[in-house]
Scaffold this active site. Structure first.
Site, short mmCIF file in Angstrom:
data_model
loop_
_atom_site.label_atom_id
_atom_site.label_comp_id
_atom_site.label_asym_id
_atom_site.label_seq_id
_atom_site.Cartn_x
_atom_site.Cartn_y
_atom_site.Cartn_z
N THR A 207 0.20 -0.48 14.03
CA THR A 207 -0.12 -1.82 13.53
C THR A 207 1.17 -2.62 13.41
O THR A 207 2.21 -2.23 13.96
CB THR A 207 -0.87 -1.74 12.18
OG1 THR A 207 -1.36 -3.05 11.83
CG2 THR A 207 0.02 -1.23 11.06
N ASN A 208 1.14 -3.73 12.71
CA ASN A 208 2.34 -4.55 12.51
C ASN A 208 2.37 -5.06 11.07
O ASN A 208 1.52 -4.71 10.25
CB ASN A 208 2.38 -5.71 13.52
CG ASN A 208 1.13 -6.56 13.45
OD1 ASN A 208 0.88 -7.24 12.45
ND2 ASN A 208 0.32 -6.53 14.51
N ARG A 209 3.33 -5.91 10.75
CA ARG A 209 3.58 -6.29 9.37
C ARG A 209 2.83 -7.54 8.91
O ARG A 209 3.03 -8.03 7.81
CB ARG A 209 5.09 -6.50 9.16
CG ARG A 209 5.89 -5.23 9.39
CD ARG A 209 7.38 -5.47 9.37
NE ARG A 209 7.83 -5.94 8.06
CZ ARG A 209 9.09 -6.25 7.79
NH1 ARG A 209 10.01 -6.15 8.73
NH2 ARG A 209 9.44 -6.66 6.59
N SER A 210 1.94 -8.05 9.73
CA SER A 210 1.21 -9.26 9.34
C SER A 210 0.28 -8.98 8.16
O SER A 210 -0.43 -7.97 8.13
CB SER A 210 0.39 -9.78 10.52
OG SER A 210 -0.44 -10.86 10.11
N ALA A 274 -1.76 -11.47 14.33
CA ALA A 274 -0.75 -10.69 15.05
C ALA A 274 -1.48 -9.55 15.74
O ALA A 274 -1.80 -8.53 15.13
CB ALA A 274 0.29 -10.16 14.08
#
Length: 401
Positions: A207-210, A274
């Protein structure tokens, strides 16, 4: 704003002297400004100054009845188009949140039916105190609009968030408030927000930091301005704004199908999510057990949702994308805008202080299809959401496509 009746409430913070500039600017724009001060505010700036600038009697005492035909605080409240409290101290915010009416200004807040805007200004530690934040949250839940303080040097020598915004900025926000009310009525928004998750096995994912804060702020702003919103959201801890139609998704593939299924009905598409560019080529049905040596995971491309939207949108749809970069911000954003047939792109460098993921603020540059660039300093994502929508509105009206 010409002909509007605005109550300008001034409380006893050191920034009270700046309210003179607000009163003067509003009056010059044709606003009937009715100033009401707390007793503490009069210790910082005399009522006579505000009376000269507003050309109206300044009220401090609830029992200051200059007209025997009306009850002053009820009459003023009944005629108000807006109440602006600037500055709003921690003490006054607490009184407003809990319905205490022990002076003219706090009494009027219980009598008005018009919108209320407050501009808190105080010491950074006071502003961050749990009690103050809970009181602000309570006021927001009742529909009070909060102009967040900015970061900077404070009167007592501290530096941090708590500084009163510049008077011109507050006047501009008030003007936008009147101009923006229901200005997107009849428009349908399709907004994506949050992060996608691409599974590796039943317990792991990429995943990502959004956090979804920017997309959710845009959805809230669009609702408040009369729009109809479909919010397609990846995983987030946020509560969806009241009034949106929420479609929850997890993977990039799920988000792609949700966007495509709702694209044709949208007037304005905002892709703030994101979305993962890659996903594991193999997804294990059981937990992958650790073993000797490295674990090499082969990745494959996901569908480029923005590219597909750009291909399929019609000439009457307005498409806004986001470009989170770490270098060559404007070059990369312009390349993305052109390649994906966007009408506008919101660019930000996630390495800039106060910008990017997991924060309540951002630092952005808006780039239109014609190449116009509009840069904003560090502001709250909620304020930036309104600024973005205002630019969309001006683009639609000017037909700068």
């Amino acid at each position: 704003m010409k002909g509007k009746n605005i109550i300008l409430g001034i409380t006893g913070g050191i920034a009270a002297y700046k309210a003179a500039s607000i009163a003067s600017a509003l009056t010059k724009k044709g606003v009937n400004v009715q100033v009401i001060m707390t007793e503490s505010a009069t210790k910082i700036i005399p009522p006579l100054t505000l009376q000269v600038l507003s050309k109206n009697h300044v009220y401090v005492d609830t029992f200051d009845e200059t007209n025997p035909n009306v009850v002053a605080h009820i009459n003023i409240a009944d005629n108000a188009d807006l109440v602006l409290i600037a500055p709003a101290t921690a003490n006054f915010i607490a009184k407003a949140a809990h319905g205490i009416a022990d002076d003219m200004l706090s009494t009027i807040l219980l009598a008005v039916t018009s919108p209320i805007i407050m501009a808190p200004a105080m010491n950074v530690n006071m502003y961050n105190h749990q009690t103050v934040q809970e009181n602000i949250k309570l006021l927001k839940s009742r529909g009070v609009h909060i102009i967040e303080p900015v970061e900077g040097y404070l009167a007592e020598g501290y530096s941090g968030k708590g500084r009163f915004p510049e008077p011109d900025d507050i006047v501009q926000m008030v003007e936008e408030f009147f101009n923006n009310r229901n200005d997107f009525e009849g428009k349908k928004f399709l907004i994506t927000a949050g992060a996608t998750r691409e599974p590796v096995d039943p317990v792991r994912f990429f995943t990502n930091r959004s956090t979804g804060k920017m997309g959710y702020a845009l959805a809230e702003a669009a609702i408040k301005r009369g729009g109809e919103v479909i919010l397609i959201s990846g995983k987030t801890n946020l509560n969806p704004p009241a009034g949106v139609k929420l479609i929850s998704v997890e993977t990039a593939e799920e988000m792609y199908h949700a966007v495509m299924n709702n694209l044709s009905d949208a007037d304005i598409i905002i892709k703030a999510a994101a979305v993962a560019d890659y996903r594991p080529k193999t997804v294990y049905q059981e937990k992958f057990k650790k073993q000797e040596g490295p674990w090499i995971i082969e990745m494959e491309r996901t569908t480029d949702i923005a590219l597909e939207v750009g291909k399929r949108k019609n000439e009457n749809q307005f498409f806004i994308g986001f470009s989170a970069e770490t270098s060559d911000l404007i070059i990369n954003a312009k390349r993305k805008l052109e390649k994906k047939n966007m009408d506008m792109i919101v660019a930000n460098n996630v390495l800039t202080e106060g910008a990017g993921f997991e924060q309540d603020t951002n630092v952005i540059t808006l780039i239109t299809k014609s190449g116009k660039e509009i840069s904003y300093p560090k502001l709250s994502k909620k304020e930036l959401a309104d600024r973005i929508l205002s630019t969309v509105k001006s683009q639609l009206e000017g037909k700068e496509r």
